[in-house]
Design an enzyme around this catalytic site. Structure first.
Site, PDB file in Angstrom:
ATOM      1  N   HIS A  55       0.842  -1.197   0.000  1.00 22.12           N
ATOM      2  CA  HIS A  55       0.000   0.000   0.000  1.00 22.12           C
ATOM      3  C   HIS A  55       0.875   1.245   0.000  1.00 22.12           C
ATOM      4  CE1 HIS A  55       0.616  -0.682   4.322  1.00 22.12           C
ATOM      5  NE2 HIS A  55       0.097   0.490   4.627  1.00 22.12           N
ATOM      6  N   HIS A  57       1.357   3.882   2.038  1.00 21.78           N
ATOM      7  CA  HIS A  57       1.870   4.602   3.212  1.00 21.78           C
ATOM      8  C   HIS A  57       3.396   4.712   3.176  1.00 21.78           C
ATOM      9  CE1 HIS A  57      -1.960   3.940   5.862  1.00 21.78           C
ATOM     10  NE2 HIS A  57      -2.056   4.992   5.084  1.00 21.78           N
ATOM     11  N   ASP A  59       5.723   4.345   5.319  1.00 21.21           N
ATOM     12  CA  ASP A  59       6.518   3.278   5.929  1.00 21.21           C
ATOM     13  C   ASP A  59       6.394   1.957   5.148  1.00 21.21           C
ATOM     14  OD1 ASP A  59       3.806   3.196   6.973  1.00 21.21           O
ATOM     15  OD2 ASP A  59       4.494   1.658   8.372  1.00 21.21           O
ATOM     16  N   HIS A  60       5.804   2.036   3.945  1.00 15.89           N
ATOM     17  CA  HIS A  60       5.699   0.860   3.067  1.00 15.89           C
ATOM     18  C   HIS A  60       6.208   1.128   1.659  1.00 15.89           C
ATOM     19  CE1 HIS A  60       3.372  -1.493   6.003  1.00 15.89           C
ATOM     20  NE2 HIS A  60       3.114  -0.277   6.449  1.00 15.89           N
ATOM     21  N   HIS A 113      -7.556  -0.697   5.238  1.00 15.23           N
ATOM     22  CA  HIS A 113      -6.539   0.147   5.888  1.00 15.23           C
ATOM     23  C   HIS A 113      -6.247   1.335   4.952  1.00 15.23           C
ATOM     24  CE1 HIS A 113      -2.924   1.123   8.188  1.00 15.23           C
ATOM     25  NE2 HIS A 113      -2.205   1.053   7.088  1.00 15.23           N
ATOM     26  N   ASP A 132      -0.396  -4.213   6.243  1.00 17.18           N
ATOM     27  CA  ASP A 132      -1.072  -3.687   7.438  1.00 17.18           C
ATOM     28  C   ASP A 132      -2.546  -4.090   7.472  1.00 17.18           C
ATOM     29  OD1 ASP A 132       1.301  -2.453   8.067  1.00 17.18           O
ATOM     30  OD2 ASP A 132       0.573  -0.401   7.805  1.00 17.18           O
ATOM     31  N   HIS A 170       4.222  -5.041  10.924  1.00 17.85           N
ATOM     32  CA  HIS A 170       4.572  -4.347  12.174  1.00 17.85           C
ATOM     33  C   HIS A 170       4.621  -5.307  13.352  1.00 17.85           C
ATOM     34  CE1 HIS A 170       4.238  -0.129  10.774  1.00 17.85           C
ATOM     35  NE2 HIS A 170       3.319  -0.606   9.949  1.00 17.85           N
TER      36      HIS A 170
HETATM   37 FE    FE Z   1       2.530   0.445   8.249  1.00 15.02          FE
HETATM   38 ZN    ZN Z   2      -0.069   1.441   6.683  1.00  9.91          ZN
END
Ligand code: FE
Ligand code: ZN
Length: 248
Positions: A55, A57, A59-60, A113, A132, A170
């Site tokens: 996805h 985001h 942090d991805h 998400h 996530d 995570h």
């Molecule tokens: Fe994440």
């Molecule tokens: Zn995420």
């Protein structure tokens, strides 16, 4: 065999490198931390040929550009990854197949998400990378999608073979366990699982990956219809998610 290398990065993310020894193909599943991912690949003697995003985001997908610049890797992901500033080379969605050497992963749309979130499922290996969407004893927050959509997504994952190994993005498990105990305190399998999670974290070990069978027995989001049988399944999920959002 498909080699899977997992390592912690950022504050609570996991990075994953998957490698096909026969072809040498190596994919980073998401790019939370480009520098660390490149370092880990180098330590393995692997050259990253691909990035597969779950996805958009940061942090991805935030390390996509740096990894592409360093390796020339092909970026595969949902269209929403464009939001991070670089469009995937290949846009994928539900039903597509992505290859790493001779290994094939099926793409599942698991939106909720984020709207375009996907999972990658290696049926032959009984392995799934779920980003996530589903966490150990938890699930992703609904930033973009509806509870109905997320329940449909979790149901797709729940329909995989029970022995499927799930790699989530995570290490949230201890906090998830506290919430799970608050809504499913009579579940003996959850109690056993929490002990195991506490032992692993005290020893500095990851609680990821986990199996689908373990999650079906103890994850309060997958168990929502059992916990709140008076509600429709997705409404039960929505209620458990609401409770988690305000859990202190
Ligand atoms: Fe994440
Ligand atoms: Zn995420």
């Amino acid at each position: 065999m498909l080699h899977i290398h997992q390592f912690p990065c950022l504050s609570d993310n996991y990075g994953f490198l998957i490698h096909d020894g026969a072809s040498g193909a190596t994919a980073a599943i998401d790019t939370p931390d480009a520098e660390e991912i490149l370092r880990q690949a180098g330590a393995k003697g692997w050259t990253i040929t691909d990035v597969w995003n779950t996805h958009w985001h940061p942090d991805h997908a935030g390390g996509n550009a740096a990894i592409k610049a360093a390796t020339g890797a092909t970026i595969t992901g949902p269209a929403e990854v464009e939001r991070i500033g670089q469009a995937p080379d290949r846009i994928i969605g539900q039903g597509d197949v992505v290859k790493l050497g001779a290994f094939e992963a099926r793409v599942l749309d698991v939106g909720g998400h984020t709207l375009g979130h996907v999972a990658y499922v290696f049926d032959s290996e009984h392995v799934a990378f779920v980003g996530d969407t589903l966490f150990a004893l938890g699930c992703g927050r609904l930033f973009e999608g509806t509870p109905q959509q997320m329940w449909a997504s979790l149901s797709k994952l729940a329909a995989l073979p029970r022995q499927t190994t799930l790699y989530c993005a995570h290490e949230y498990t201890l906090a998830n366990a506290r919430f799970a105990a608050s809504v499913d305190g009579d579940n003996p399998e959850l109690a056993v699982r929490i002990k195991e999670v506490e032992r692993k974290r005290a020893a500095g070990e990851p609680t990821v990956p986990m199996t689908l069978a373990e999650e079906k027995a103890a994850n309060p989001f997958l168990r929502a219809p059992l916990l709140l049988p008076e509600l429709a399944d997705w409404e039960a999920f929505a209620e458990i998610r609401r409770r988690k959002d305000s859990f202190k």
